[in-house]
Structure formats: C-alpha cells, structure tokens
Design an enzyme around this catalytic site. Structure first.
Site, short mmCIF file in Angstrom:
data_model
loop_
_atom_site.label_atom_id
_atom_site.label_comp_id
_atom_site.label_asym_id
_atom_site.label_seq_id
_atom_site.Cartn_x
_atom_site.Cartn_y
_atom_site.Cartn_z
N ARG A 192 7.82 0.56 1.21
CA ARG A 192 8.21 -0.84 1.04
C ARG A 192 7.79 -1.63 2.11
NH1 ARG A 192 8.49 0.23 -3.22
NH2 ARG A 192 10.16 0.88 -4.25
N HIS B 145 0.45 -3.98 -5.30
CA HIS B 145 1.59 -3.01 -5.65
C HIS B 145 1.25 -2.12 -6.89
CE1 HIS B 145 6.13 -2.84 -4.89
NE2 HIS B 145 5.74 -1.48 -5.37
#
Length: 303
Positions: A218, A266
C-alpha cells in the site's frame, strides 16, 4: 432468500458467473436497500455504505480493503477479502524487474538497437538477500520463489514470529532497521494500517545500501520525500513502485521522470473475477450454513 448486490467495475462478469452457478437461496438484486450480501470493489462501495441498511456480509473483490477502514465508516458487518491468489503474481513482478535490473536485460535491448556488443558485469541472485516486509500469503509465496533461486530471505512482521518455511530469519517491526541493513532487494507487501504509515522513511531507508526497493503493498507505507532522499544519498539504487498515496499518480509528480524510479499503474497483482468468484462461492456456502467465513477482516487491526 439471500439478496446479493454487486458493486464492481467487473459487474457484468460477476453477474454472469453468479447467475450460472445457481447457488442455493441466492437472489441477485440491483436495489441497495435490499442487499444482505455485497460483492464489491472497496473504493466503489465505501461511499455507499450508508445506503446498505440490510448489509450483513461484504466480500471484497480486492486483497486491499483500506478504503473501508476509514474511522468514520460503519463496521457493523462481516468483511472478507481475497487471499491466496496474489503471491504468484507479485513474485513474477518483483523477480521479473529484479532480473531485468541485475542482468541488464533492458540495457542489452538498447545496445542491440545501436548495434553495440558490450558485455556488462553481473552477479547471481544467489548472492543476494531479499527482505520482505509482511510474512502473510503474498510474502511467503515470494519467499519460496526467491529461495528456489538461491536467495537469502529475511522477513519482517509485527511479532518477529512466523512459520519458518522459506524464511532464513524473521525480525519484528521494532528491529526493522536491522533487516534493512541486510537488504539487496527490499519488498513491502504491507497493508495500510496506522502502524505501517510512512514506515519506509528517510531515517529507516538510510540503513539500506544500494538497495532495490519495491512497494507492492500500500502507498501509505512509503514516505515519498524520504525515498527521494535515500536515492540521492545512494542508499536506494532503484525503486519499483506499483502503489501510491494518490492514484492515479498526479501528472507532474517527480516520480514520473526520475531515472531511478519505475512507476507501474497498480497492476502487480490484479483480482481476476474467476478467482474472486471461487472465494465468494466458498464463503457464500459457509455463510448460508452459519459457518465461520474465510479471510475475515479484523476491523481493529485493519487486515
């Protein structure tokens, strides 16, 4: 009858699979007020939580559920996520980029276009140490692949304890800098929690030594200014970043043009609907039989 609402960018594919599966007692609905069960992408469903009064269980389509962990959001339901599918994808991403860097594969491609025959020195990954922040299913799978390539593998987690398979040593977070001092390759697979916020910062990264840094967990775990300082000081040789505090990364962000930073959007490990559906089906049957759900999230811990 259990009414299920799908809130996902992949809604048509999930709808098709759920319709074909004919799970007992399952009824698909488009009405949020009716939904007892929700299959959802966390960023899409988070703003809608107040509109789901009948919600009892939500199956996240992602591993990451930080969008649902904000303190102002309700937590009076069971939340499960996806696990066990992402380790192979993360291993491909990390070791693919590591080999490209250490074996100069992209450089040779550029030399080929110039007609240049110029061997470059390298060492085997078997001489390198991989430090993995997070020893869950993703970190453990990555460790196993790295061990198969001969690497020394060091893990870091909250307690310093974990199953011994694949890890040569495990450190607690309180000894993070001891682990970072050993890292030729550093990979963060950490979730977004208050304890992981800006964990990799100017001070902690100063213990690295020409390290390759990967963030596939993250964005909150990496201090962006701290990373730039560590690169300028020669402590980080290159950073491969797939997750960020703000996504998409803003157009004028310094990471875009930095020669020692690789940005990917991502994509290191995506949630494939086929795999998500298998998890949902298993948990749905457990739910209807009042059995404990797999991959249940602890709201207090944030994972």
């Amino acid at each position: 009858m259990h009414k299920v609402l799908i809130i996902s960018k992949q809604q048509p594919r999930y709808h098709q699979r759920l319709s074909a599966a004919q799970l007992p007692g399952l009824h698909l609905t488009d009405v949020p007020d009716e939904a007892e069960i929700v299959l959802a992408d966390p960023p899409l469903v988070a703003p809608m939580l107040a509109d789901l009064p009948a919600l009892c269980w939500m199956q996240s389509t992602f591993a990451g559920i930080d969008a649902l962990m904000q303190p102002e959001l309700r937590q009076d339901y069971q939340l499960t996520n996806i696990r066990g599918h992402f380790g192979p994808l993360i291993a491909e991403y990390v070791l693919g980029y590591t080999l490209d860097y250490t074996r100069h594969l992209s450089q040779y491609r550029r030399q080929q276009r110039r007609g240049q025959w110029q061997p470059l020195p390298y060492t085997s990954l078997a001489t390198r140490t991989l430090v993995i922040l997070g020893t869950g299913s993703i970190g453990t799978h990555l460790a196993g692949v790295a061990k198969a390539m001969g690497m020394t593998v060091v893990g870091v987690n909250r307690s310093g304890r974990a199953e011994p398979a694949h890890f040569d040593r495990i450190y607690p977070l309180t000894q993070l800098t001891d682990a970072l001092a050993q890292a030729d390759v550093l990979v963060s697979t950490l979730p977004a929690t208050p304890q992981t916020d800006r964990l990799l910062n100017r001070d902690s990264l100063s213990h690295c030594r020409e390290t390759l840094v990967f963030n596939v967990g993250r964005g909150n775990s990496l201090c962006e200014t701290g990373l730039l300082a560590a690169i300028n000081a020669g402590q980080v040789a290159h950073a491969f970043l797939d997750v960020f505090n703000q996504e998409p990364l803003p157009p004028h962000h310094p990471f875009w043009q930095h020669p020692q930073i690789t940005v990917t959007p991502h994509i290191a490990a995506e949630s494939f609907p086929e795999q998500v559906f298998e998890t949902f089906r298993d948990n749905y049957l457990r739910y209807t039989q009042q059995q404990p759900l797999h991959h249940l999230i602890n709201f207090e811990h944030g994972y």
